[in-house]
Motif scaffolding. Structure first.
Motif, short mmCIF file in Angstrom:
data_model
loop_
_atom_site.label_atom_id
_atom_site.label_comp_id
_atom_site.label_asym_id
_atom_site.label_seq_id
_atom_site.Cartn_x
_atom_site.Cartn_y
_atom_site.Cartn_z
N ALA A 344 -17.65 -6.60 5.61
CA ALA A 344 -16.67 -6.15 4.62
C ALA A 344 -16.93 -4.70 4.22
CB ALA A 344 -16.71 -7.05 3.40
N ARG A 345 -18.19 -4.34 4.03
CA ARG A 345 -18.51 -2.97 3.62
C ARG A 345 -18.07 -1.96 4.68
NH1 ARG A 345 -22.75 0.11 4.81
NH2 ARG A 345 -24.11 -1.62 5.46
N ILE A 346 -18.38 -2.25 5.93
CA ILE A 346 -18.03 -1.32 7.00
C ILE A 346 -16.51 -1.29 7.21
CG2 ILE A 346 -18.25 -0.86 9.47
CD1 ILE A 346 -21.06 -2.17 9.26
N ALA A 347 -15.89 -2.47 7.29
CA ALA A 347 -14.46 -2.55 7.56
C ALA A 347 -13.64 -1.91 6.44
CB ALA A 347 -14.04 -4.01 7.75
N LEU A 348 -13.96 -2.24 5.19
CA LEU A 348 -13.20 -1.70 4.07
C LEU A 348 -13.43 -0.19 3.94
CD1 LEU A 348 -13.75 -4.56 1.50
CD2 LEU A 348 -11.57 -3.91 2.55
N GLY A 349 -14.65 0.25 4.20
CA GLY A 349 -14.92 1.67 4.15
C GLY A 349 -14.03 2.44 5.12
N GLN A 350 -13.87 1.92 6.32
CA GLN A 350 -13.03 2.60 7.31
C GLN A 350 -11.55 2.46 6.98
OE1 GLN A 350 -13.84 2.21 11.44
NE2 GLN A 350 -16.05 2.19 11.20
N LEU A 351 -11.13 1.28 6.57
CA LEU A 351 -9.71 1.08 6.22
C LEU A 351 -9.30 2.01 5.08
CD1 LEU A 351 -9.48 -2.82 6.35
CD2 LEU A 351 -8.21 -1.25 7.83
N LEU A 352 -10.10 2.08 4.04
CA LEU A 352 -9.75 2.89 2.87
C LEU A 352 -9.83 4.38 3.14
CD1 LEU A 352 -11.52 0.73 0.14
CD2 LEU A 352 -9.07 0.85 0.61
N ASN A 353 -10.67 4.78 4.08
CA ASN A 353 -10.76 6.19 4.44
C ASN A 353 -9.60 6.64 5.32
OD1 ASN A 353 -13.09 6.98 3.05
ND2 ASN A 353 -14.45 6.28 4.68
N ARG A 354 -9.15 5.75 6.19
CA ARG A 354 -8.20 6.17 7.22
C ARG A 354 -6.76 5.79 6.94
NH1 ARG A 354 -10.06 4.87 13.07
NH2 ARG A 354 -8.49 6.49 13.43
N LEU A 355 -6.52 4.81 6.08
CA LEU A 355 -5.16 4.40 5.77
C LEU A 355 -4.79 4.94 4.39
CD1 LEU A 355 -5.23 0.68 7.01
CD2 LEU A 355 -5.01 2.80 8.34
N GLN A 356 -4.03 6.03 4.38
CA GLN A 356 -3.69 6.69 3.12
C GLN A 356 -2.40 6.10 2.54
OE1 GLN A 356 -5.95 8.98 2.02
NE2 GLN A 356 -7.08 8.43 3.87
N ASN A 357 -2.29 6.13 1.20
CA ASN A 357 -1.10 5.61 0.51
C ASN A 357 -0.76 4.19 0.96
OD1 ASN A 357 -0.73 8.08 -0.93
ND2 ASN A 357 0.27 8.96 0.87
N LEU A 358 -1.78 3.40 0.99
CA LEU A 358 -1.66 2.02 1.46
C LEU A 358 -0.81 1.19 0.50
CD1 LEU A 358 -2.76 -0.05 3.57
CD2 LEU A 358 -4.71 -0.37 2.04
N GLU A 359 0.13 0.41 1.06
CA GLU A 359 0.96 -0.47 0.23
C GLU A 359 1.42 -1.66 1.05
OE1 GLU A 359 4.25 1.93 -0.98
OE2 GLU A 359 5.23 1.86 0.98
N LEU A 360 1.89 -2.69 0.36
CA LEU A 360 2.44 -3.86 1.04
C LEU A 360 3.76 -3.48 1.69
CD1 LEU A 360 1.73 -6.73 -1.54
CD2 LEU A 360 0.35 -6.05 0.44
N ALA A 361 4.02 -4.03 2.87
CA ALA A 361 5.24 -3.71 3.60
C ALA A 361 6.29 -4.80 3.47
CB ALA A 361 4.92 -3.48 5.08
N SER A 362 6.03 -5.81 2.64
CA SER A 362 6.98 -6.89 2.46
C SER A 362 6.92 -7.38 1.02
CB SER A 362 6.65 -8.05 3.41
OG SER A 362 7.46 -9.18 3.13
N THR A 363 8.07 -7.75 0.49
CA THR A 363 8.13 -8.32 -0.85
C THR A 363 8.11 -9.84 -0.82
OG1 THR A 363 10.55 -8.24 -0.80
CG2 THR A 363 9.40 -6.35 -1.77
N THR A 364 8.10 -10.42 0.38
CA THR A 364 8.04 -11.87 0.53
C THR A 364 6.66 -12.38 0.13
OG1 THR A 364 9.60 -11.78 2.37
CG2 THR A 364 8.31 -13.80 2.13
N PRO A 365 6.58 -13.39 -0.73
CA PRO A 365 5.26 -13.93 -1.11
C PRO A 365 4.49 -14.37 0.13
CG PRO A 365 6.96 -14.82 -2.55
CD PRO A 365 7.67 -14.09 -1.44
N TRP A 366 3.23 -14.02 0.19
CA TRP A 366 2.46 -14.35 1.38
C TRP A 366 2.13 -15.83 1.46
CZ3 TRP A 366 -2.33 -16.20 -0.08
CH2 TRP A 366 -2.88 -15.74 -1.27
N ALA A 367 2.06 -16.32 2.69
CA ALA A 367 1.72 -17.73 2.94
C ALA A 367 0.21 -17.86 3.06
CB ALA A 367 2.40 -18.21 4.22
N PRO A 368 -0.38 -18.84 2.38
CA PRO A 368 -1.83 -19.02 2.48
C PRO A 368 -2.27 -19.42 3.88
CG PRO A 368 -0.93 -20.17 0.57
CD PRO A 368 0.22 -19.76 1.41
N ARG A 369 -3.54 -19.12 4.20
CA ARG A 369 -4.11 -19.57 5.45
C ARG A 369 -4.27 -21.09 5.46
NH1 ARG A 369 -5.91 -15.85 8.91
NH2 ARG A 369 -7.73 -16.97 9.70
#
Length: 390
Positions: A344-369
């Protein structure tokens, strides 16, 4: 009081208002349909998880380490720990960084992706494959195997689909057993520097793991090692999107990332409950749980108990102390917790550094796993502006 509605898709997406009500009105209640008890307060959940003399872990579909009690659990955990060492986990850091970067590289120019399918589900399965030394061609079945194991939570809570789910699990277990036997035979002939070889050769007081023990750990690693990390990454991104002030705080103080991960674990626990079986009659909250009755320890609720956490409904990436129960407690504290935290530390560090202005792309409520005991989306479409590799 019926609590079966807790397993509905709508409530599983956000169970916390119901947890708050049940903690206040009935911290221990029994579902009349299944006959199972559920305990919702922090002190009660802690008691159920740590008092193995009163609450047994022997209630599961397989002979896994997590479904055993001492002394067998002590022996199995000791043997597995000989192979699954902190050093071997720490040594994975460079590989996890490479895999995370590769997955992001495949999607970043698009400006959008399904975080689950394109990143968070793929990463831990690749890490597990690398750890075990399984060639890439042999990993195609991992997802299907994981789903079959994950679905066993429906059998635990007495779902009408329990019989079909259990049959599917037995079929997959036979398939996994045959595949693993082939791999172990190869490792015996030609040992490798991988987890599978270390499991096969691990020895403690003259004892070794049996093929059945290794199969059980393989299934457990596939489920817990992938599902926990997948959901942890997904819900961390959800939490940061839903709490932009904390997202900005993290951007300004990146050293808070480990503490932020702990707060995600508390605030939206990837694993919502564990079960235990009463070994004897025991009184909790003025009610008697009888010998042989099943108790679900609702960790997701315990982690928002105001008796333990000040202002528990507030997402605070600097929360300290943070004695959450997301990885369990006591003899059965999650052996893979360091791996999940590292990924989680490595993955989130890279995601947050490289994906700018991150937002949800759908207003549909997400389905649980799929699994009733886990918390997180089966799909999570996001959009972003590509950022440079740092």
């Amino acid at each position: 009081m019926s609590v079966s509605h807790l397993f509905s898709e709508e409530v599983r997406r956000n169970p916390y208002p119901e947890y708050e009500r049940l903690r206040r009105e009935s911290p221990l209640c029994r579902d009349p349909g299944s006959g199972h008890w559920m305990i919702f307060d922090y002190a009660g959940v802690r008691r159920v998880l740590t008092d193995f003399e009163t609450f047994s872990s022997k209630h599961g579909p397989a002979d896994w380490m997590i479904f055993t009690d001492p002394p067998r659990h002590t022996r199995l955990r000791g043997l597995v720990s000989k192979a699954f060492t902190p050093r071997s986990i720490a040594n994975l850091e460079p590989r996890i960084a490479v895999l995370s970067r590769e997955l992001i590289d495949q999607q970043i120019e698009r400006g959008e992706m399904d975080l689950v399918a394109d990143f968070s589900a793929a990463l831990p399965l690749r890490v597990i494959g690398d750890m075990l030394g399984i060639p890439p061609a042999g990993r195609a079945r991992f997802g299907r195997w994981n789903d079959a194991i994950l679905n066993m939570s429906y059998a635990v809570v007495g779902s009408p689909d329990a019989s079909a789910v259990f049959h599917e699990f037995l079929v997959v277990t036979d398939e996994m057993g045959e595949y693993l036997a082939e791999l172990l035979a190869r490792r015996k002939a030609e040992p490798q520097d991988d987890l599978l070889t270390r499991l096969a050769s691990a020895e403690l007081d003259g004892e070794r793991l049996t093929p059945g023990d290794i199969l059980g750990f393989f299934q457990l690693l596939l489920l817990a090692g992938s599902e926990t990390t997948t959901n942890l990454i997904n819900i961390a991104i959800l939490c940061l999107i839903e709490h932009p002030a904390e997202r900005r705080r993290l951007a300004e103080n990146p050293e808070l990332l480990p503490a932020a991960i702990e707060e995600v674990l508390r605030y939206r626990s990837p694993l919502q409950w564990m079960f235990r079986l009463a070994r004897r009659d025991v009184e909790l909250h003025g009610q008697t749980v009888r010998t042989g009755q099943l108790v679900l320890a609702m960790m997701g609720s315990a982690n928002r108990d105001p008796a333990q956490f000040p202002d528990p409904e507030r997402f605070d990436i600097g929360r300290d102390p943070n004695p959450h129960l997301a990885f369990g407690l006591g003899n059965h504290f999650c052996l893979g917790a360091p791996l999940a935290r590292l990924e989680a530390r490595i993955a989130l560090g890279q995601l947050l550094n490289r994906l700018q202005n991150l937002e949800l792309a759908s207003t549909t409520p997400w389905a649980p796993r799929k699994g009733l005991h886990v918390h997180g989306p089966s799909q999570l479409p996001i959009r972003f502006e590509p950022g440079a590799l740092k």
